[in-house]
Design a protein around this motif. Sequence first.
Motif, mmCIF file in Angstrom:
data_model
loop_
_atom_site.group_PDB
_atom_site.id
_atom_site.type_symbol
_atom_site.label_atom_id
_atom_site.label_comp_id
_atom_site.label_asym_id
_atom_site.label_seq_id
_atom_site.Cartn_x
_atom_site.Cartn_y
_atom_site.Cartn_z
ATOM 1 N N ASP A 64 30.433 -53.173 -4.924
ATOM 2 C CA ASP A 64 30.720 -54.379 -4.150
ATOM 3 C C ASP A 64 32.225 -54.591 -4.070
ATOM 4 O O ASP A 64 33.011 -53.779 -4.582
ATOM 5 C CB ASP A 64 29.990 -55.591 -4.734
ATOM 6 N N ALA A 65 32.642 -55.673 -3.443
ATOM 7 C CA ALA A 65 34.065 -55.904 -3.211
ATOM 8 C C ALA A 65 34.852 -56.096 -4.506
ATOM 9 O O ALA A 65 36.072 -55.917 -4.524
ATOM 10 C CB ALA A 65 34.247 -57.113 -2.303
ATOM 11 N N GLU A 66 34.148 -56.434 -5.587
ATOM 12 C CA GLU A 66 34.814 -56.641 -6.871
ATOM 13 C C GLU A 66 34.838 -55.391 -7.738
ATOM 14 O O GLU A 66 35.361 -55.417 -8.844
ATOM 15 C CB GLU A 66 34.117 -57.780 -7.626
ATOM 16 N N GLY A 67 34.279 -54.304 -7.224
ATOM 17 C CA GLY A 67 34.298 -53.054 -7.967
ATOM 18 C C GLY A 67 33.129 -52.852 -8.899
ATOM 19 O O GLY A 67 33.197 -52.011 -9.808
ATOM 20 N N PHE A 68 32.018 -53.562 -8.694
ATOM 21 C CA PHE A 68 30.841 -53.442 -9.547
ATOM 22 C C PHE A 68 29.716 -52.725 -8.806
ATOM 23 O O PHE A 68 29.507 -52.936 -7.610
ATOM 24 C CB PHE A 68 30.348 -54.825 -9.982
ATOM 25 N N PHE A 69 28.981 -51.906 -9.555
ATOM 26 C CA PHE A 69 27.817 -51.215 -9.011
ATOM 27 C C PHE A 69 26.575 -52.039 -9.324
ATOM 28 O O PHE A 69 26.203 -52.208 -10.487
ATOM 29 C CB PHE A 69 27.681 -49.827 -9.626
ATOM 30 N N ARG A 70 25.935 -52.544 -8.282
ATOM 31 C CA ARG A 70 24.666 -53.288 -8.411
ATOM 32 C C ARG A 70 23.644 -52.527 -7.567
ATOM 33 O O ARG A 70 23.337 -52.907 -6.454
ATOM 34 C CB ARG A 70 24.846 -54.733 -7.933
ATOM 35 N N MET A 71 23.143 -51.444 -8.128
ATOM 36 C CA MET A 71 22.374 -50.479 -7.357
ATOM 37 C C MET A 71 20.903 -50.502 -7.775
ATOM 38 O O MET A 71 20.589 -50.567 -8.963
ATOM 39 C CB MET A 71 22.963 -49.085 -7.542
ATOM 40 N N VAL A 72 20.029 -50.440 -6.778
ATOM 41 C CA VAL A 72 18.595 -50.520 -7.013
ATOM 42 C C VAL A 72 17.936 -49.196 -6.623
ATOM 43 O O VAL A 72 18.186 -48.661 -5.541
ATOM 44 C CB VAL A 72 17.953 -51.672 -6.218
ATOM 45 N N ALA A 73 17.087 -48.698 -7.514
ATOM 46 C CA ALA A 73 16.390 -47.438 -7.281
ATOM 47 C C ALA A 73 14.990 -47.689 -6.736
ATOM 48 O O ALA A 73 14.202 -48.418 -7.345
ATOM 49 C CB ALA A 73 16.298 -46.648 -8.583
ATOM 50 N N VAL A 74 14.703 -47.075 -5.595
ATOM 51 C CA VAL A 74 13.327 -47.043 -5.091
ATOM 52 C C VAL A 74 12.919 -45.583 -4.848
ATOM 53 O O VAL A 74 12.069 -45.301 -4.008
ATOM 54 C CB VAL A 74 13.157 -47.885 -3.810
ATOM 55 N N ASP A 75 13.517 -44.671 -5.614
ATOM 56 C CA ASP A 75 13.201 -43.250 -5.463
ATOM 57 C C ASP A 75 12.092 -42.792 -6.395
ATOM 58 O O ASP A 75 11.742 -41.611 -6.399
ATOM 59 C CB ASP A 75 14.449 -42.398 -5.678
ATOM 60 N N GLN A 76 11.534 -43.711 -7.193
ATOM 61 C CA GLN A 76 10.479 -43.327 -8.120
ATOM 62 C C GLN A 76 9.284 -42.759 -7.358
ATOM 63 O O GLN A 76 8.850 -43.337 -6.361
ATOM 64 C CB GLN A 76 10.027 -44.530 -8.964
ATOM 65 N N ARG A 77 8.755 -41.665 -7.859
ATOM 66 C CA ARG A 77 7.617 -41.031 -7.220
ATOM 67 C C ARG A 77 6.373 -41.079 -8.110
ATOM 68 O O ARG A 77 5.396 -41.726 -7.740
ATOM 69 C CB ARG A 77 7.992 -39.601 -6.806
ATOM 70 N N PRO A 78 6.356 -40.438 -9.275
ATOM 71 C CA PRO A 78 5.132 -40.497 -10.103
ATOM 72 C C PRO A 78 4.657 -41.907 -10.455
ATOM 73 O O PRO A 78 3.446 -42.163 -10.366
ATOM 74 C CB PRO A 78 5.529 -39.696 -11.355
ATOM 75 N N PRO A 79 5.516 -42.847 -10.835
ATOM 76 C CA PRO A 79 4.982 -44.171 -11.184
ATOM 77 C C PRO A 79 4.234 -44.848 -10.035
ATOM 78 O O PRO A 79 3.193 -45.480 -10.255
ATOM 79 C CB PRO A 79 6.237 -44.964 -11.569
ATOM 80 N N ILE A 80 4.752 -44.713 -8.816
ATOM 81 C CA ILE A 80 4.091 -45.341 -7.669
ATOM 82 C C ILE A 80 2.811 -44.600 -7.321
ATOM 83 O O ILE A 80 1.761 -45.209 -7.072
ATOM 84 C CB ILE A 80 5.056 -45.412 -6.477
ATOM 85 N N ARG A 81 2.867 -43.268 -7.324
ATOM 86 C CA ARG A 81 1.655 -42.500 -7.054
ATOM 87 C C ARG A 81 0.578 -42.808 -8.087
ATOM 88 O O ARG A 81 -0.601 -42.975 -7.746
ATOM 89 C CB ARG A 81 1.978 -41.001 -7.058
ATOM 90 N N ASN A 82 0.971 -42.879 -9.351
ATOM 91 C CA ASN A 82 -0.007 -43.129 -10.417
ATOM 92 C C ASN A 82 -0.652 -44.499 -10.281
ATOM 93 O O ASN A 82 -1.855 -44.667 -10.510
ATOM 94 C CB ASN A 82 0.664 -42.996 -11.780
ATOM 95 N N ARG A 83 0.140 -45.499 -9.922
ATOM 96 C CA ARG A 83 -0.388 -46.853 -9.758
ATOM 97 C C ARG A 83 -1.400 -46.904 -8.605
ATOM 98 O O ARG A 83 -2.471 -47.513 -8.730
ATOM 99 C CB ARG A 83 0.769 -47.828 -9.511
ATOM 100 N N ILE A 84 -1.062 -46.272 -7.497
ATOM 101 C CA ILE A 84 -1.989 -46.250 -6.361
ATOM 102 C C ILE A 84 -3.283 -45.547 -6.766
ATOM 103 O O ILE A 84 -4.389 -46.007 -6.447
ATOM 104 C CB ILE A 84 -1.332 -45.565 -5.153
ATOM 105 N N ARG A 85 -3.155 -44.442 -7.483
ATOM 106 C CA ARG A 85 -4.333 -43.683 -7.918
ATOM 107 C C ARG A 85 -5.220 -44.528 -8.826
ATOM 108 O O ARG A 85 -6.449 -44.526 -8.699
ATOM 109 C CB ARG A 85 -3.884 -42.418 -8.631
ATOM 110 N N GLU A 86 -4.602 -45.248 -9.754
ATOM 111 C CA GLU A 86 -5.373 -46.068 -10.692
ATOM 112 C C GLU A 86 -6.133 -47.187 -9.985
ATOM 113 O O GLU A 86 -7.271 -47.506 -10.348
ATOM 114 C CB GLU A 86 -4.432 -46.675 -11.732
#
Length: 348
Positions: free
Chosen positions: A16-38
């Motif tokens: 951001d403009a203050e030099g901080f990383f506030r980053m969100v991951a939505v690249d998870q694959r197995p956790p989402i696949r596993n939840r849908i399967r369950e």
Amino acid sequence: MALAPGKLRALTRLSDAEGFFRMVAVDQRPPIRNRIREVMGEEAVTWERIGQVKATLLKHLQPHASAMLLDPGYALPHAHRLLDPAKGLLVTLERFEFETRAGGGRITATYPGWTPAHIKRLGADGVKLMLFYRPDAPAEVNAAQQDFVRMVGRACREQEIAFLLEPLVYPLDQDPAGAGAYVEDPAKRPELVIETVREFAKPEYGIDIFKLETPIAAATVPAPEEESSAVADTQAWFGRIDSLLDRPWVMLSAGAGMEPFRRVLTYAFRAGASGYLAGRAIWWEAFKAWPDQARFEAALAEGGVGYMHRINAAVREHAMPWWKRPAFAAGLEMEPGGEGFVERYPSA
């Protein structure tokens, strides 16, 4: 320390403009696949359904982030129209699947033919590489992993794209069939995390941002507000990480709950971290409401976004802007820069 123009631009866009990383991951694959399967069964695990989950996460969480991390298999092709051009973009290089060698060592694999050049060409600001690594793994396994990181580092330098490395300690004796979704190794020793950081802090790897796990298992991290020897010892381990790095580093959540991850972030920011790159700590509780889409979105809007507000406030209050890291103590410059830039900037 001077940065190549593309690298400097990438780091600026991811923060951001203050030099901080506030980053969100939505690249998870197995956790989402596993939840849908369950919840819905194997036949429900489709590209479209996984992509819809990721699009929902992107829609609600992106406004409160400095950058988003997307995988190229599901999130990027499904949700690309939702991407805010004012936000930074990281794209995953590795597949989650890995090769297991004798002795339990893991070899990282990428999507077939997928390279940092592809990631740069599609317009991303950075390459994220998750690397399974243990200093006590078989020597030939570690040598192969090190060579792979060097290769990625060279490619990112050539493309002038940010290189974010996520090294993860893993249990050597785990059955690969049980490793379908990464969870923090509760038996890991902090020395394994420290020695991993020591190795990849070497300039030869060309890493721009380190995405690191807590040296102490998240579930056992004491409340940082307490006054105890355990708090002092925990802070010392985070301090050892910081002492090894001159480049920016951020914390990953590795599936930790909201309160454990808040504790981890407090220690990391006190030590010198420049933010976070987290996924499940932010949105997993809300995802439990799925497949009720309305409840899922309401839980994200309240719980997920509310949690981001809290940790973003902690970032602003306690974290270190990335350009204040020791590597940039003499000032942040572009190389080449100044008069004659056109003549001195190397051709591709």
